[in-house]
Write a protein that holds these residues in place. Sequence first.
Motif, PDB file in Angstrom:
ATOM      1  N   ALA A   2      85.732 -60.973  36.729  1.00  0.00           N
ATOM      2  CA  ALA A   2      84.801 -62.028  37.112  1.00  0.00           C
ATOM      3  C   ALA A   2      85.140 -63.325  36.381  1.00  0.00           C
ATOM      4  CB  ALA A   2      83.373 -61.607  36.808  1.00  0.00           C
TER       5      ALA A   2
ATOM      6  N   GLY B 134      84.832 -67.050  35.032  1.00  0.00           N
ATOM      7  CA  GLY B 134      83.655 -67.828  34.681  1.00  0.00           C
ATOM      8  C   GLY B 134      82.641 -67.081  33.842  1.00  0.00           C
ATOM      9  N   HIS B 135      82.848 -65.790  33.632  1.00  0.00           N
ATOM     10  CA  HIS B 135      81.976 -65.003  32.761  1.00  0.00           C
ATOM     11  C   HIS B 135      82.720 -64.706  31.454  1.00  0.00           C
ATOM     12  CE1 HIS B 135      78.667 -64.092  35.637  1.00  0.00           C
ATOM     13  NE2 HIS B 135      79.617 -64.402  36.499  1.00  0.00           N
ATOM     14  N   ALA B 136      81.976 -64.584  30.372  1.00  0.00           N
ATOM     15  CA  ALA B 136      82.570 -64.442  29.046  1.00  0.00           C
ATOM     16  C   ALA B 136      83.587 -63.306  29.005  1.00  0.00           C
ATOM     17  CB  ALA B 136      81.467 -64.211  28.019  1.00  0.00           C
ATOM     18  N   GLU B 137      84.694 -63.579  28.361  1.00  0.00           N
ATOM     19  CA  GLU B 137      85.795 -62.618  28.288  1.00  0.00           C
ATOM     20  C   GLU B 137      85.319 -61.283  27.717  1.00  0.00           C
ATOM     21  OE1 GLU B 137      89.513 -62.533  25.331  1.00  0.00           O
ATOM     22  OE2 GLU B 137      89.694 -64.143  26.834  1.00  0.00           O
TER      23      GLU B 137
ATOM     24  N   SER C  88      82.917 -59.391  28.756  1.00  0.00           N
ATOM     25  CA  SER C  88      81.518 -59.051  29.026  1.00  0.00           C
ATOM     26  C   SER C  88      81.438 -58.222  30.313  1.00  0.00           C
ATOM     27  CB  SER C  88      80.678 -60.318  29.160  1.00  0.00           C
ATOM     28  OG  SER C  88      81.103 -61.080  30.288  1.00  0.00           O
TER      29      SER C  88
ATOM     30  N   TYR D  81      78.696 -57.193  33.749  1.00  0.00           N
ATOM     31  CA  TYR D  81      77.415 -57.288  34.437  1.00  0.00           C
ATOM     32  C   TYR D  81      77.445 -56.445  35.698  1.00  0.00           C
ATOM     33  CZ  TYR D  81      79.201 -60.817  37.807  1.00  0.00           C
ATOM     34  OH  TYR D  81      79.898 -61.479  38.790  1.00  0.00           O
TER      35      TYR D  81
ATOM     36  N   ASN E  23      76.599 -58.545  25.286  1.00  0.00           N
ATOM     37  CA  ASN E  23      77.623 -58.911  26.263  1.00  0.00           C
ATOM     38  C   ASN E  23      77.523 -58.139  27.573  1.00  0.00           C
ATOM     39  OD1 ASN E  23      78.968 -60.780  24.517  1.00  0.00           O
ATOM     40  ND2 ASN E  23      79.804 -59.012  23.400  1.00  0.00           N
TER      41      ASN E  23
ATOM     42  N   GLY F 145      71.860 -57.754  36.765  1.00  0.00           N
ATOM     43  CA  GLY F 145      72.317 -59.114  37.038  1.00  0.00           C
ATOM     44  C   GLY F 145      72.066 -59.637  38.438  1.00  0.00           C
TER      45      GLY F 145
ATOM     46  N   GLY G   8      83.976 -59.658  32.612  1.00  0.00           N
ATOM     47  CA  GLY G   8      84.230 -61.083  32.463  1.00  0.00           C
ATOM     48  C   GLY G   8      85.697 -61.400  32.209  1.00  0.00           C
TER      49      GLY G   8
ATOM     50  N   ASP H  25      87.311 -68.205  31.262  1.00  0.00           N
ATOM     51  CA  ASP H  25      87.576 -69.385  32.084  1.00  0.00           C
ATOM     52  C   ASP H  25      88.927 -69.260  32.767  1.00  0.00           C
ATOM     53  OD1 ASP H  25      85.188 -70.581  31.392  1.00  0.00           O
ATOM     54  OD2 ASP H  25      86.037 -71.587  29.647  1.00  0.00           O
TER      55      ASP H  25
END
Length: 387
Positions: free
Chosen positions: A165, A167-170, A172, A174, A321, A326, A350, A353
């Motif tokens: 995913a 744009g989601h924290a590395e 992490s 959901y 995390n 979600g 995640g 970026d």
Amino acid sequence: MPVINRIADFAADMTAWRQHLHTIPELEFDCHQTAAFVAERLREFGVDELHEGIAKTGIVAIINGQGDGPTIGLRADMDALPIPEETGLAYASTHPGKMHACGHDGHTTMLLGAARYLAETRNFSGRVALIFQPAEEEGGGADIMVREGILDRFDIAQVYALHNAPGHAEGSFYTAPGPLMAAVDTFEIHIQGRGGHGAMPHETIDPVMAACGIAQAIQTIVSRNHYALDDLVVSVTQIHTGTVNNVIPDTAYLNGTVRTFDPAVQKMVMRRMREIVAGQAASYGVTAELDYQVGYPATINDAAKTEFAAEVAREVSGAANVVGDGGREMGAEDFSYMLEKRPGSYLFIGQGDSAGLHHPKYNFNDEIAPVGASFFARIVEKAQPVA
């Protein structure tokens, strides 16, 4: 616990596998080089069974644990997209017009990493079935593998999968219990009019105006024919007609996508689209043919398995995390076919970026591969502990 130490030990190998796979993207069911690479690695790891040629290029590998128990399925998709790569990477695609723009090279690598660890340690009961699937992007490879009997043949009791995913924290995670991703349908509308000179429209039956009318009228399905709190997307994504500025053409073509969660809403859309196309065709004096193609069903996670999977993810990445509720989104995924037949869960990991999915500059983040592999491994060890 964080990333499993043994998996961290061979993180460099995983990066090498992933970057090699990135150079050889293949489409739909034609994942021959990819499947050969996967099979070679699995043989090196010492899996107990290796079954190739399922859904043409799919693979199921079996690793036996300690003692009797059920079989848990872990799935990764292998196919790429028909997109010219623009990353400029040293390991960019060597297949013109094709690239791993959705990270399936990374998904395959994460499952290979888990396979290596599980084959070494076997710290679980029963069996694990490693499912390497072609044709997720187009073709419904999961559906074909299910139709070819893998769930019954290998007695798979539950199934899990991951998707990266951006744009989601590395590292992490959901997911959500119940509906997670939408059913996806496709429609095509072929309009037949009568062309002529653009200066003499009264002598024609204009398919361009009919196409515009149909495209606008279709949008009323969302705005006027369904409850506003029910998720529904109807998008016209293509209109093709005409060749020059002073000629009204004979034909026009529209196509687009429909995303739903509720089968009743899906049926309503199909009915209204038939009615709108017929009515608009009559009002403009053209003939119009609707081809409505039902695609992947909604991806619906089993609530209990999803709660369990989120707890495992928290062990790997930390409670802060992981989001276990979600919400749902309008993308689609053919893992839905497996979840229709067996309880399980689909989660997102995640990527950090990066360019978005299906973008020509996208590249999977190799730093998250050991995290995903650890999640897969711990799912097996927690779901089927040694007695």
